[in-house]
Design an enzyme around this catalytic site. Structure first.
Site, PDB file in Angstrom:
ATOM      1  N   ARG A 164      17.980  -2.326   3.176  1.00  0.00           N
ATOM      2  CA  ARG A 164      18.698  -2.207   4.500  1.00  0.00           C
ATOM      3  C   ARG A 164      19.919  -2.934   4.499  1.00  0.00           C
ATOM      4  NH1 ARG A 164      13.431  -1.870   4.484  1.00  0.00           N
ATOM      5  NH2 ARG A 164      12.453   0.154   5.852  1.00  0.00           N
ATOM      6  N   HIS A 217      18.747   2.296   1.651  1.00  0.00           N
ATOM      7  CA  HIS A 217      18.971   3.008   0.461  1.00  0.00           C
ATOM      8  C   HIS A 217      20.076   4.008   0.192  1.00  0.00           C
ATOM      9  CE1 HIS A 217      15.155   1.084  -0.369  1.00  0.00           C
ATOM     10  NE2 HIS A 217      14.258   2.083  -0.290  1.00  0.00           N
ATOM     11  N   HIS A 256      13.224   3.186  -7.591  1.00  0.00           N
ATOM     12  CA  HIS A 256      12.228   3.304  -6.521  1.00  0.00           C
ATOM     13  C   HIS A 256      10.822   3.770  -7.265  1.00  0.00           C
ATOM     14  CE1 HIS A 256      10.413   3.201  -2.598  1.00  0.00           C
ATOM     15  NE2 HIS A 256      11.785   2.759  -2.109  1.00  0.00           N
ATOM     16  N   GLU A 271      10.729  -3.326  -6.366  1.00  0.00           N
ATOM     17  CA  GLU A 271      12.337  -2.908  -6.571  1.00  0.00           C
ATOM     18  C   GLU A 271      13.271  -4.040  -6.785  1.00  0.00           C
ATOM     19  OE1 GLU A 271      13.143  -0.888  -2.785  1.00  0.00           O
ATOM     20  OE2 GLU A 271      10.784  -0.552  -2.728  1.00  0.00           O
TER      21      GLU A 271
HETATM   22  C1  BGC Z   1      11.329   0.074   1.811  1.00  0.00           C
HETATM   23  C2  BGC Z   1      10.356   0.723   2.858  1.00  0.00           C
HETATM   24  C3  BGC Z   1      10.639   2.207   2.943  1.00  0.00           C
HETATM   25  C4  BGC Z   1      10.509   2.730   1.592  1.00  0.00           C
HETATM   26  C5  BGC Z   1      10.721   4.116   1.648  1.00  0.00           C
HETATM   27  C6  BGC Z   1      11.254   0.828   0.455  1.00  0.00           C
HETATM   28  O1  BGC Z   1      12.087   0.147  -0.330  1.00  0.00           O
HETATM   29  O2  BGC Z   1      11.242  -1.188   1.675  1.00  0.00           O
HETATM   30  O3  BGC Z   1      10.381   0.011   4.145  1.00  0.00           O
HETATM   31  O4  BGC Z   1       9.716   2.563   3.868  1.00  0.00           O
HETATM   32  O5  BGC Z   1      11.373   2.187   0.685  1.00  0.00           O
HETATM   33  O6  BGC Z   1       9.953   4.871   0.966  1.00  0.00           O
END
Ligand code: BGC
Length: 385
Positions: free
Chosen positions: A114, A139, A213, A349
């Site tokens: 974020r 992201h 991810h 991650e």
């Molecule tokens: C974030 C989560 C988010 C997710 C989405 C993660 O990397 O930390 O807050 O909801 O990604 O899939």
């Protein structure tokens, strides 16, 4: 007669040499049966073809990567009895990924995690990004690197099989400055490691924070991940506000649900009565990895006692976001008709800290023209009895 004998002798030598060559090749092949297979995975509405490569290492471990989003759609590893299962969440076809993808298996950029208020200032200029997660940027925005088509190619490596993915992100794409030339390599080694090498350059000062991810479920089954045991090599984690933006503090994990310094069941403290757990709806935080040395450091390891599978994560990055799949709620049906219920996958991650562009005390995420962004993460797959 003498001449005939000489010819015969030469022929025999030639035969032996040739036989030797074929033999040694055969021996090699029977030990190392690596393979890279390319296929069409799907076609986007605009006619763009999405390809898939399946990489298989010498021990039969395999992974599949698609050019859309650089997504790893499957990783198949054996359990302690030698039975192979797919240990990552995803879809069977492109449509699944296009319809609703909570970043399953995807490459994330330009900025993983974020950025508060979707804004940052660089060299005196303020940049405004999409706010696609409440008031924050998440992201990489509306169409991050998880939703673009990469140029996917096979790459030659010594000890395994590999593909490279390349993408040129034009200046101001999703609001980020600079033309960013990104190259990622996935290598599946014959030592059962997945190595992800990230590389980027820009023609203007910009920010970069790339990650991967993949959602793991080491059981390979339709179950939650609460019985997995997790270790995070970190004495400190980053507390967040109610919108999951780090407050700037690096807090000791000691005596908190965030203490994973030795293996602990993910489920043990996930519902603890704790403000940070409440904000994350479970674990959705970044830990500051204990960086003992330059280069790759152990960041985390997850173990599933049922299958005996363990994945250990090493990285050059300072942080690791452990996300316990809190937003999975059973509304997604994935590969082979599997229903992905609450906390049925977890992500590890590796990255720089969230909201770094607005936190001068966090390690820097600025990439200047002429400099090279480099980052490596290695996932090691083993089984334990
Ligand atoms: C974030 C989560 C988010 C997710 C989405 C993660 O990397 O930390 O807050 O909801 O990604 O899939």
């Amino acid at each position: 007669m003498k001449q005939l004998n000489m010819h015969l002798f030469t022929l025999i030598i030639l035969f032996l040499v040739l036989a030797g060559c074929t033999n040694s090749k055969k021996t090699n092949e029977s030990h190392v049966k690596t393979a890279v297979q390319k296929e069409l995975f799907g076609i986007l509405d605009d006619g763009t073809k999405v390809f898939a490569y399946t990489l298989t290492n010498a021990n039969g471990f395999s992974m599949k990567v698609i050019s859309y989003g650089g997504i790893i759609t499957s990783i198949k590893t054996p359990d302690r009895k030698g039975n192979f299962d797919d240990i990552v969440l995803g879809y069977d076809d492109l449509e699944g990924y296009l319809e609703k993808n909570p970043y399953f298996g995807a490459l994330i950029g330009r900025f993983g995690n974020r950025i508060a208020g979707g804004q940052f200032t660089l060299e005196g200029k303020t940049y405004t990004l999409a706010t696609n997660d409440g008031n924050n940027h998440l992201h990489g925005g509306e169409r991050g690197f998880d939703k673009v088509v990469w140029e996917l190619k096979e790459a030659a490596v010594e000890n395994g099989v590999a593909v490279t993915l390349e993408y040129l992100s034009p200046a101001m794409e999703e609001g980020y400055p600079g033309n960013l030339d990104v190259k990622v390599q996935y290598t599946l080694t014959n030592d059962n490691e997945l190595i992800v090498d990230y590389h980027a350059t820009s023609d203007q000062t910009t920010i970069v924070n790339l990650t991967q991810h993949t959602y793991f479920n080491l059981t390979g089954r339709e179950s939650d991940i609460l019985d997995h045991e997790l270790m995070i090599n970190a004495q400190k984690f980053l507390p967040v506000d109610s919108t999951l933006i780090p407050t700037g503090e690096l807090r000791s994990v000691q005596g908190t649900p965030f203490d994973f310094t030795s293996f602990k069941r993910i489920g043990k403290d996930i519902n603890a009565d704790n403000q940070q757990i409440a904000y994350g709806l479970g674990f959705d935080h970044c830990w500051a990895i204990d960086q003992e040395k330059k280069g790759l450091n152990l960041a985390a390891a997850a173990f599933d006692a049922k299958s005996g599978r363990q994945v250990s994560v090493y990285t050059t990055e300072p942080g690791i976001q452990f996300y316990s799949g809190n937003f999975l709620d059973g509304t997604i049906t994935g590969k082979g008709g599997k229903n992905y219920g609450h906390r049925s996958g977890f992500c590890l991650e590796t990255q720089h800290f969230p909201n770094s562009p607005n936190q001068p005390d966090f390690p820097e995420v600025v990439l200047r023209a002429g400099d090279v962004y480099k980052s490596t993460t290695k996932y090691v797959f083993i089984t334990k009895s």
